[in-house]
Scaffold this active site. Sequence first.
Site, PDB file in Angstrom:
ATOM      1  N   ILE A 270       0.829  -1.198   0.000  1.00 45.76           N
ATOM      2  CA  ILE A 270       0.000   0.000   0.000  1.00 45.76           C
ATOM      3  C   ILE A 270       0.867   1.254   0.000  1.00 45.76           C
ATOM      4  O   ILE A 270       0.601   2.205  -0.746  1.00 45.76           O
ATOM      5  CB  ILE A 270      -0.951  -0.016   1.218  1.00 45.76           C
ATOM      6  N   ASP A 281      -4.698   2.485   6.653  1.00 41.91           N
ATOM      7  CA  ASP A 281      -3.974   1.894   7.777  1.00 41.91           C
ATOM      8  C   ASP A 281      -4.942   0.969   8.488  1.00 41.91           C
ATOM      9  O   ASP A 281      -5.982   1.403   8.978  1.00 41.91           O
ATOM     10  CB  ASP A 281      -3.486   3.013   8.710  1.00 41.91           C
ATOM     11  N   ASN A 284      -5.612  -0.253  14.861  1.00 42.25           N
ATOM     12  CA  ASN A 284      -6.199  -0.580  16.140  1.00 42.25           C
ATOM     13  C   ASN A 284      -7.004   0.645  16.569  1.00 42.25           C
ATOM     14  O   ASN A 284      -6.700   1.759  16.146  1.00 42.25           O
ATOM     15  CB  ASN A 284      -5.092  -0.869  17.155  1.00 42.25           C
ATOM     16  N   GLN A 298       0.636  -4.813   9.848  1.00 39.07           N
ATOM     17  CA  GLN A 298       0.584  -3.726   8.875  1.00 39.07           C
ATOM     18  C   GLN A 298       0.689  -2.342   9.505  1.00 39.07           C
ATOM     19  O   GLN A 298       1.487  -1.511   9.084  1.00 39.07           O
ATOM     20  CB  GLN A 298      -0.697  -3.841   8.038  1.00 39.07           C
ATOM     21  N   GLU A 299      -0.120  -2.074  10.519  1.00 36.39           N
ATOM     22  CA  GLU A 299      -0.110  -0.732  11.117  1.00 36.39           C
ATOM     23  C   GLU A 299       1.203  -0.433  11.811  1.00 36.39           C
ATOM     24  O   GLU A 299       1.802   0.643  11.627  1.00 36.39           O
ATOM     25  CB  GLU A 299      -1.262  -0.583  12.107  1.00 36.39           C
ATOM     26  N   GLU A 300       1.676  -1.367  12.631  1.00 38.69           N
ATOM     27  CA  GLU A 300       2.905  -1.131  13.376  1.00 38.69           C
ATOM     28  C   GLU A 300       4.105  -0.924  12.450  1.00 38.69           C
ATOM     29  O   GLU A 300       4.956  -0.064  12.708  1.00 38.69           O
ATOM     30  CB  GLU A 300       3.172  -2.297  14.334  1.00 38.69           C
ATOM     31  N   GLY A 414      -8.647  -5.821   8.717  1.00 37.40           N
ATOM     32  CA  GLY A 414      -9.292  -6.560   9.802  1.00 37.40           C
ATOM     33  C   GLY A 414      -9.218  -8.066   9.665  1.00 37.40           C
ATOM     34  O   GLY A 414      -9.931  -8.781  10.369  1.00 37.40           O
ATOM     35  N   CYS A 415      -8.384  -8.548   8.785  1.00 34.83           N
ATOM     36  CA  CYS A 415      -8.211  -9.999   8.638  1.00 34.83           C
ATOM     37  C   CYS A 415      -6.975 -10.406   9.450  1.00 34.83           C
ATOM     38  O   CYS A 415      -6.464  -9.644  10.246  1.00 34.83           O
ATOM     39  CB  CYS A 415      -8.083 -10.361   7.169  1.00 34.83           C
ATOM     40  N   ALA A 417      -4.963 -11.374  12.371  1.00 27.98           N
ATOM     41  CA  ALA A 417      -5.104 -11.502  13.824  1.00 27.98           C
ATOM     42  C   ALA A 417      -6.512 -11.160  14.302  1.00 27.98           C
ATOM     43  O   ALA A 417      -6.936 -11.625  15.358  1.00 27.98           O
ATOM     44  CB  ALA A 417      -4.086 -10.604  14.523  1.00 27.98           C
TER      45      ALA A 417
END
Length: 569
Positions: A270, A281, A284, A298-300, A414-415, A417
């Site tokens: 991305i 993003d 969380n 991904q976010e971290e 949202g897939c 974890a």
Amino acid sequence: MQENSDVFEKCYWPEVYPTGNHTVLYNVPIQSQQIPPVPRRSASRWDSDHVRMPCNPMSQYPLKNSDGTSDVVNRWDLIKTALQPPIKSSRELENAILSYNSRYAKNWSFRGLHKLFSQEDEDDSEAFFTILLPKIMELALQLPRIVPGAIPLLKQGKNHSISLSQQQIACLLANAFLCTFPRRNNQKYESEYANYPEINFNRLFASTEERCLEKMKCICHYFKRVLGKMPTGVVTFSRRYVDPRYLPRWDEADVQFRSIKVDVRIDGTIEEDGKGLLQVDFANKFVGGGVLASGCVQEEIRFVICPELLISRLFTEVLDRTEALHVIGAEQFSEYSGYAGSFSWKGNFVDDTPRDSCGRRKCQIVAIDALYFDEGAHQYQARLMIRELNKAYVGFLPAERGKPSPGVASGNWGCGAFNGDSKLKSLLQIMVCTLTRRNIAYFTFGDSTLKRDIDELFTFLVEQNLTVQNIWRGLCEFSRKKLPGCTLYDFLYQKFSHQDTPQSSKSPQNSVNTLDECDSTRQTPSLVDCLDEFYTKENPNKKRPPSVSVSILPPPKSQPKIVDFFKKL
């Protein structure tokens, strides 16, 4: 995707200027792009609506004396005393940090920090403590000069933006690295900042996992870069909130899927291949997730290769169900490889993304948090699907009417974890993009089967002239029948294969080169224009609803015109 300036020039980049709902912490207009913007002075604040700064005179700390008594002293004086070179080792750095965080001396661990420097080459370790760390401490102690104004908290239920210079962000991050922010170390339910992410780096310093050591390398590299040559740009953080009364009626959204383009990509990322698009993003609800702990998905990863995103954790309250966070201007500083346990810092990254007229990199990121499912079957409940639709809707909502909006770069939101079904999540995002008239580039991260499934379904939706309304009602029927999630696409094929709708002569061409273009020739409407027809049917007199400050009220029987929402921004 085309690598040229047209990718960015055809999109709208809102101007930066101070208003009642936009706090700008530097003087505008910027006089020179060659030096950092001049900080804007304002009255300091020590209250529950603003960041409690470590340099504020109200920041006090109890200091024990040798005779067992204690005195209350100015905490900033303690910090200035502790952060004086020379600090020659990680043990000495630990002692310095704990001198103004003494109440946590028995709880905090610096094992990860010690391990990092024990593994480093002796010359590299010496260079950090003799060259880089003194500069980080000097930068941190310039906080009263570089950030002389009060920073508001981006609280729930409000639309507000904060613009900071990259120099100001670097100064704030230097303080976070040295764990100077007061009242941010207690995450208990009754604590003042229980609803905010952690900002001090102590938890990251505690972990000895390799992924955390690699994240520390990213952070150290960032400081090496900015302290070698301070960047002169700015970054804007915007909390986006939509009152539930102004959310769309998905069962009435009579917009055809053929109005957008969908490009599903097996390869690419991305951040690299979504340039010029609105980059999602997978957040969380506490933005940044476990970036300052052991999280590394991904976010971290995005937050450590673009460390300026970390400062959003200083002032962004936990995201509620109809809220998102937009960031314009974050710069990437590091290359990386791997994911989760295999994550590794790979070296320097030179971000050549052009800047807008306000000095921001033309990179727009939206943080939207998906639901976590203990059991995957729960996500097909209608009330939970509509929550995900509304969350993505808030994130993808164009900021201003009549302005060109870029496409969306997303993927398996949202897939992993969070146990979301990638087939369902991709369909929900395509529905939202259809309603907001945004094209979408969908990255499957190597999953060729998912690419084939999404391509085939979208072609079917277009050829059958199906609308968002049709698919929402189909999803509700699927939910009522409690069918296995793996049969979702087959169910939709079976339900809509024989309906009496005219066949389109040609399905749209999903060209990579057109996804990032904001095509003004097809008069792409904003969400206001897109939904006016539906809300006019419900509210023919177009009356503005009474002002309601409580977001948990049930929606009124007559839906208000969506344009009124924008008047509140």
